[in-house]
Enzyme design. Structure first.
Site, mmCIF file in Angstrom:
data_model
loop_
_atom_site.group_PDB
_atom_site.id
_atom_site.type_symbol
_atom_site.label_atom_id
_atom_site.label_comp_id
_atom_site.label_asym_id
_atom_site.label_seq_id
_atom_site.Cartn_x
_atom_site.Cartn_y
_atom_site.Cartn_z
ATOM 1 N N MET A 27 0.543 -1.111 -0.166
ATOM 2 C CA MET A 27 -0.141 -0.126 -0.284
ATOM 3 C C MET A 27 0.810 1.178 -0.008
ATOM 4 O O MET A 27 0.647 2.347 0.592
ATOM 5 C CB MET A 27 -1.177 0.107 1.246
ATOM 6 C CG MET A 27 -2.088 -1.493 1.511
ATOM 7 S SD MET A 27 -3.771 -0.575 2.126
ATOM 8 C CE MET A 27 -3.093 -0.467 3.630
ATOM 9 N N HIS A 31 9.650 0.776 3.133
ATOM 10 C CA HIS A 31 10.297 1.546 3.891
ATOM 11 C C HIS A 31 11.178 0.465 3.358
ATOM 12 O O HIS A 31 11.368 -0.737 2.700
ATOM 13 C CB HIS A 31 10.120 1.579 5.353
ATOM 14 C CG HIS A 31 8.917 0.630 6.029
ATOM 15 N ND1 HIS A 31 9.244 -0.760 5.573
ATOM 16 C CD2 HIS A 31 7.200 0.805 6.062
ATOM 17 C CE1 HIS A 31 7.742 -1.063 5.508
ATOM 18 N NE2 HIS A 31 6.973 -0.205 5.905
ATOM 19 N N HIS A 34 9.545 -3.016 3.577
ATOM 20 C CA HIS A 34 9.490 -3.861 1.623
ATOM 21 C C HIS A 34 10.478 -4.132 1.108
ATOM 22 O O HIS A 34 10.187 -5.053 0.355
ATOM 23 C CB HIS A 34 8.645 -2.517 1.251
ATOM 24 C CG HIS A 34 7.441 -1.932 1.985
ATOM 25 N ND1 HIS A 34 7.166 -1.072 2.701
ATOM 26 C CD2 HIS A 34 5.938 -2.679 2.178
ATOM 27 C CE1 HIS A 34 6.250 -0.663 3.101
ATOM 28 N NE2 HIS A 34 4.792 -1.723 3.236
ATOM 29 N N ASP A 154 2.165 -8.378 9.837
ATOM 30 C CA ASP A 154 0.480 -8.770 10.364
ATOM 31 C C ASP A 154 -0.306 -10.382 9.969
ATOM 32 O O ASP A 154 -0.322 -11.391 8.939
ATOM 33 C CB ASP A 154 -0.532 -7.759 8.747
ATOM 34 C CG ASP A 154 -2.230 -7.963 9.549
ATOM 35 O OD1 ASP A 154 -2.255 -8.932 9.972
ATOM 36 O OD2 ASP A 154 -2.552 -6.506 9.554
ATOM 37 N N SER A 191 4.711 1.927 7.839
ATOM 38 C CA SER A 191 4.507 3.008 6.547
ATOM 39 C C SER A 191 3.611 4.037 7.518
ATOM 40 O O SER A 191 4.029 5.437 7.620
ATOM 41 C CB SER A 191 3.788 2.717 5.970
ATOM 42 O OG SER A 191 3.766 2.251 4.896
#
Length: 528
Positions: A27, A31, A34, A154, A191
């Site tokens: 999304m 950073h 990612h 997550d 994020s």
């Protein structure tokens, strides 16, 4: 790196060169976390595509959809630096077209498992996981990747996708989870971290610290979920953080764990200023146990040995224990039946298991190494009758449970998941046709230089062994109710081991296990 702005450009890029696509859906607000995903997706002969799409269907009323970090130029620079071949910035209509974005429709179509969203973020974000499933289905339909790379931060989202998204459970593409990447103070990269003030950032750093405190309590002997959850809440509340939940759950089912028994996940969500942050920690009261059952000739020994080596666990060959008792009875010339003579033999027999330099199991009876002798055909033919004796099963089951008290095992046999280790983290039942197992038995006997009977004779012997195993009164052979059945006909050993390794990492994250696993223990003891 190519920058793609719409579906036409994406389709042209996908068609420009053959070969597999590895896909990193994000999304945005890219950073270091990612970038780690992108690097994990890279490989020889593949192209890596990153998508940046702030998905409206996974945000509820009052959530931060409009203020979610959006930095397309910075995202492109981050993706390029990590090695992506293309980055795609679709608009809402590129993903959904004119489709109705009502998440209740997605829930009905994709059949999300309600039990997976009754805990952790589920009650706090109604419709969120339906929206995640909705967008992932559409992205994968468009991209058709061979591999999807996502982070483990997550854990609930990963679990929902694994079990509810057809592309994954039907194995149309593979999901590769990547360990959480943390900042210097332990906070996971995210994020939303960029929206925190310096003071809020210092507050947020207390989130991983509270989870480490819970882990320390477990090392001190605490097992109560209520105590562990309250410890975390108290630490966070005292720091001024607003806690949505601190909950101990089973990592696979996401159901609450009243007590820590084996492996569990302690998940936490807090509000810090404008951001809602997630973190979790895996907690162990013992090392994990994998129980592998199945009839003779399904490849259990080879699979178990290879899987144990990959995961840094010990291979417990319980079939060898039954073979050892059969060998001892044959050597003593005692009849193969229950009675006083059998009881005396068991009481005077010391069964000792150790592990050699290469991780191989060595089995000794009364100080004599019988590792090779127990593989002789006469022992193989005797084992079914010995294994059916209740006294033998009771004694060996008790000894196996002693071995499993600290965990750290991949254990094979015929009642591992049903009788010996009913609380094992992963229970597998390997199966294959009688004909396939007879062919394997013949190949094994040939390799050992043993006389080979007709294939029909081997098939009859295997069928008889199956009947004895399935009809015995003590712990009959059957799959565990919560186990996984894996058919091995026509499947290579390495492929089976790959599948079991992937199943293991659905119970214990790869990131956690690579940091915490231990190996090299030596198990031994008298059979009584």
């Amino acid at each position: 790196m190519v920058i793609l702005h719409n579906n036409r450009e994406l389709d042209q890029w996908l068609a420009a060169a053959p070969g597999p696509i590895h896909f990193v859906p994000t999304m945005g607000g890219l950073h270091r976390g990612h970038q780690q995903l992108i690097r994990a997706a890279c490989g020889a002969g593949v192209r890596v595509l990153v998508s940046v799409f702030v998905n409206p269907t996974q945000f509820g009323p009052g959530e931060d959809f409009t203020t979610y970090p959006r930095h397309p130029d910075g995202d492109a620079q981050q993706a390029d630096a990590a090695g992506a071949d293309a980055i795609w910035f679709p608009a809402v209509d590129h993903v959904y077209g004119d489709a109705n974005l009502d998440c209740s429709h997605a829930s009905s179509r994709l059949r999300i498992k309600a039990s997976l969203i009754r805990t952790l973020c589920g009650p706090w974000r109604p419709g969120h996981f339906e929206g995640v499933l909705m967008v992932m289905e559409r992205l994968l339909e468009r991209v058709q990747p061979a591999l999807v790379v996502m982070g483990e931060k997550d854990w609930q989202q990963l679990t929902v996708l694994r079990r509810c998204l057809p592309a994954f459970y039907e194995k149309r593409c593979r999901l590769l989870p990547v360990p959480v990447v943390r900042e210097e103070d332990g906070l996971p990269y995210g994020s939303r971290n960029s929206r925190l003030s310096p003071a809020q950032r210092r507050q947020a750093a207390l989130l991983p610290q509270a989870l480490r405190d819970a882990e320390a309590a477990v090392h001190g002997g605490e097992r109560s979920a209520t105590v562990l959850e309250q410890l975390v809440r108290t630490r966070l509340n005292s720091a001024g953080l607003a806690v949505d939940y601190a909950q101990l759950v089973n990592p696979l089912t996401l159901q609450p764990c009243p007590r820590l028994d084996g492996v569990a996940l302690l998940g936490v969500a807090v509000h810090v200023g404008p951001a809602r942050l997630l973190d979790h920690r895996f907690l162990l009261s013992r090392q994990p146990i994998i129980a592998i059952d199945g009839p003779a000739g399904t490849g259990k020994s080879t699979v178990t040995r290879l899987l144990a080596a990959r995961l840094g666990l010990l291979h417990l060959d319980t079939g060898a224990m039954y073979r050892a008792v059969a060998w001892r009875m044959l050597e003593s010339r005692e009849p193969i039946r229950s009675g006083e003579a059998l009881q005396k033999l068991l009481e005077t027999m010391e069964l000792r298991l150790t592990w050699g330099d290469r991780g191989q199991q060595v089995i000794c009876i009364n100080g004599v190494d019988v590792s090779d002798a127990i593989r002789l055909p006469r022992v193989t033919a005797t084992v079914p009758r010995v294994a059916a004796l209740p006294e033998v099963r009771q004694v060996l089951t008790r000894q196996q449970r002693v071995f499993g008290q600290q965990g750290g095992l991949v254990s094979e046999g015929r009642d591992m998941g049903t009788a010996v280790f009913p609380h094992a983290e992963l229970k597998v039942y390997l199966t294959a046709t009688v004909a396939e197992r007879a062919r394997r038995r013949a190949a094994d006997m040939t390799q050992r230089g043993q006389a080979l009977p007709p294939l029909a004779t081997l098939e009859a012997q295997i069928a008889e062994r199956d009947h004895l195993d399935r009809t015995r009164t003590e712990a009959p052979l059957r799959p565990a109710e919560d186990g996984v059945v894996v058919a091995t006909d026509g499947v290579g050993i390495e492929q089976v081991v790959d599948e079991l390794e992937e199943l293991f990492y659905q119970h214990v994250s790869h990131g956690f296990w690579s940091m915490h696993h231990r190996s090299g223990r030596c198990l031994h003891g008298p059979v009584t």
